[in-house]
Enzyme design. Structure first.
Site, PDB file in Angstrom:
ATOM      1  N   CYS B  87     -30.966 -18.741 -14.311  1.00 32.09           N
ATOM      2  CA  CYS B  87     -31.009 -20.055 -13.637  1.00 32.09           C
ATOM      3  C   CYS B  87     -30.645 -21.187 -14.588  1.00 32.09           C
ATOM      4  CB  CYS B  87     -32.376 -20.294 -13.029  1.00 32.09           C
ATOM      5  SG  CYS B  87     -33.067 -18.820 -12.274  1.00 32.09           S
ATOM      6  N   ILE B 213     -33.218 -20.646  -1.303  1.00 31.48           N
ATOM      7  CA  ILE B 213     -31.969 -19.961  -1.639  1.00 31.48           C
ATOM      8  C   ILE B 213     -30.839 -20.845  -1.110  1.00 31.48           C
ATOM      9  CG2 ILE B 213     -30.577 -17.972  -0.934  1.00 31.48           C
ATOM     10  CD1 ILE B 213     -33.295 -16.377  -1.218  1.00 31.48           C
ATOM     11  N   LYS B 332     -36.612 -27.957  -5.523  1.00 26.62           N
ATOM     12  CA  LYS B 332     -37.432 -27.707  -4.341  1.00 26.62           C
ATOM     13  C   LYS B 332     -36.794 -28.224  -3.052  1.00 26.62           C
ATOM     14  CE  LYS B 332     -40.729 -26.688  -1.720  1.00 26.62           C
ATOM     15  NZ  LYS B 332     -39.671 -26.443  -0.736  1.00 26.62           N
ATOM     16  N   HIS B 336     -31.467 -24.863  -4.787  1.00 23.36           N
ATOM     17  CA  HIS B 336     -31.354 -24.230  -6.108  1.00 23.36           C
ATOM     18  C   HIS B 336     -30.284 -23.141  -6.112  1.00 23.36           C
ATOM     19  CE1 HIS B 336     -32.337 -22.682  -9.960  1.00 23.36           C
ATOM     20  NE2 HIS B 336     -33.341 -21.903  -9.654  1.00 23.36           N
TER      21      HIS B 336
END
Lengths: 138, 388
Positions: B87, B213, B332, B336
């Site tokens: 990430c 997602i 959030k 992401h």
């Protein structure tokens, strides 16, 4: 998953075989080829060392959204366990109600089925943890 | 080392973008950034692209060459590199581009980040994300990615008294900010009760404690400070670009109530920039889970260890607080797309530093910080930027 990938980890997953640094005496799991404390001095002095399997729950979670191989097993408890030898392990804690898990709980390793690779694939075995059965003498 | 600046940035819309492919997203973000910077293809010396797992999400590797092709730059035969650190792939791609320009090897580079995550079912996406953890010793036994952060959350609660309500307040704040970001995946407010009543994913983390997602891409243009002035009146200087690593396994960390890699990268970044945590006006931090933002503001030194929860509750990190955190909506609410996240954070910093953040513009935006994390803390990349 190809079988050799798990077959080669059998000593560790079945019998908790880790490594002891012959230089500083620190014990590691999973096995290491080099001690992060002694580094160069440890090369050639890392020895197999089976853990006794006892430890204390340092933190825990209850998984409600499982990954593919674990569907149908939720909710299950996973914990970060500080083994008596000093290293930490990640594993499921079984044979207890979810509300029984708490930080500080004494646990011991047991040999269990981890998951099946479909209906015809290999069954993966390894360690899980359960509450320590016998009272310990301090 | 030369002084390095950012001269342009762009992001795609974030969300479930079924009509767009990975290549579409890369092209859109890249071209937007290039147009913003006012550069031409022949000005570009190299490309860097961050992506975590296009190989498993869409069966596509070799992203450097793909990016050159879709951007119309293939015939120039410039170096094009794919960078991966789960990430933190985006942040690390920028660090790579920064080093290349700072070293004097290149004058102008384009750095992108992209992930196309919704072409696979949700459970498969979760399984792919678990490859950011240790497959043999964590995921094998049934640990999920939310599960790893849940272990840190439970530990933090036990050690510092952090509450589920304080965690929920991170999500409430970031969703509130997200309502002001037209590119965000979720542009609606939620309440603490919504978070606490949402499905439990990995106790103590509820569904609304977790980032979604997402499909999306982002890109920035990096140039030496002397070159930057040729293209823009509003360059943003990179005061610090730091990268730190740690064990991939949570069980091998020195502590569980912090991300030691983030602490290390922050120390490096403050030293490099010559600033203190109190000099930072606002920050974009890696809130992949609500507990991650609590630990981030502690790791960055904005608050003392253990005070992340109470500080969030008191509004310190709100848009009108002392240190606004995640004005974009964060991972959030904005979404992401893992490889794009680190670059999308930089895009938000640039908007704020250039006074282009519209309704979500913070009052004082002279120095901004970005905090991008890979896995459960195996990689941390921190940038500090200032308007010049």
């Amino acid at each position: 998953m190809a079988v050799p990938r798990y077959w080669r980890e059998i000593p560790q997953r079945y019998n908790l075989v880790g490594t002891k640094c012959g230089s500083c005496g620190k014990i590691y799991f999973p096995p290491k080829v080099v001690c992060p404390t002694c580094r160069r001095k440890s090369l050639g002095h890392m020895e197999d060392c089976a853990l006794a399997g006892r430890g204390t729950v340092e933190s825990y979670t209850i998984i409600y959204a499982p990954p593919p191989h674990f569907e149908g097993e939720e909710p299950y408890t996973m914990a970060l366990i500080k083994m008596d030898e000093g290293c930490y392990l990640m594993g499921q804690v079984v044979d207890l109600e979810p509300q029984e898990i708490h930080i500080g709980l004494r646990v011991e390793a047991c040999f269990r089925r981890i998951y099946e690779d479909g209906t015809r694939g290999a069954i993966q075995y390894g360690y899980k943890f359960k509450k320590m059965e016998e009272a310990e003498t301090p | 080392m030369r002084e390095v600046a950012l001269i342009g940035s762009g992001v795609t819309e974030f969300g479930e973008l079924w009509e767009k492919s990975l290549a579409d997203l890369v092209a859109e973000a890249g071209i937007t950034a290039i147009m913003d910077a006012g550069i031409d293809g022949t000005d570009i010396d190299a490309l860097y692209i961050g992506g975590m797992s296009a190989g498993r999400f869409v069966g596509q590797e070799h992203l450097g060459s793909l990016a050159a092709e879709v951007a119309g730059l293939s015939d120039l035969h410039i170096p094009a590199t794919r960078v991966e650190a789960a990430c933190a792939s985006g942040g690390l791609a920028l660090h790579s581009g920064y080093l290349a320009v700072a070293s004097g090897a290149y004058d102008v580079v384009v750095v992108g980040g992209a992930e196309k995550m919704t072409d696979v079912p949700g459970t498969e996406a979760t399984n792919i994300l678990a490859s950011a953890a240790n497959r043999e010793w964590e995921a094998f036994f049934g640990a999920t990615f939310p599960g790893l952060y849940a272990l840190m959350a439970r530990y933090h609660m036990h050690k510092h008294g952090t509450t589920s309500k304080q965690l929920a307040q991170v999500a409430v704040k970031n969703h509130h900010n997200g309502t002001l970001n037209p590119k965000a995946q979720y542009q609606r407010k939620i309440s603490v009760e919504d978070v606490l009543n949402s499905t439990m994913v990995a106790d103590p983390l509820h569904l609304l404690d977790c980032s979604p997602i997402t499909d999306g891409a982002a890109a920035v243009v990096v140039a030496s400070v002397e070159t930057a002035r040729q293209f823009t009146d509003q360059p943003v200087r990179i005061m610090a670009s730091c990268h730190a690593s740690d064990s991939i396994s949570l069980s091998e960390r020195s502590r569980f109530d912090a991300l030691p890699a983030a602490v290390s990268a922050a120390r490096c970044a403050y030293r490099q920039a010559g600033v203190e945590p109190t000099d930072i006006d606002f920050a974009e931090v890696h809130d992949c889970f609500t507990i991650a933002e609590i630990m981030a503001i502690e790791d960055l030194g904005f608050v003392d260890r253990g005070q992340g929860g109470p500080a969030t509750e008191d509004g310190l990190t709100a848009r009108d607080g002392d240190i606004p955190v995640n004005t974009s909506g964060g991972l959030k609410s904005k979404g992401h797309p893992v490889g794009a996240t680190g670059i999308a954070q930089i895009h938000e910093l640039m908007l704020q530093l250039r006074g282009q953040a519209g309704q979500r513009q913070v009052e004082k935006a002279d120095i901004g910080l970005s905090h991008n994390v890979g896995g459960s803390g195996g990689t941390a990349v921190i940038h500090i930027l200032e308007a010049i």
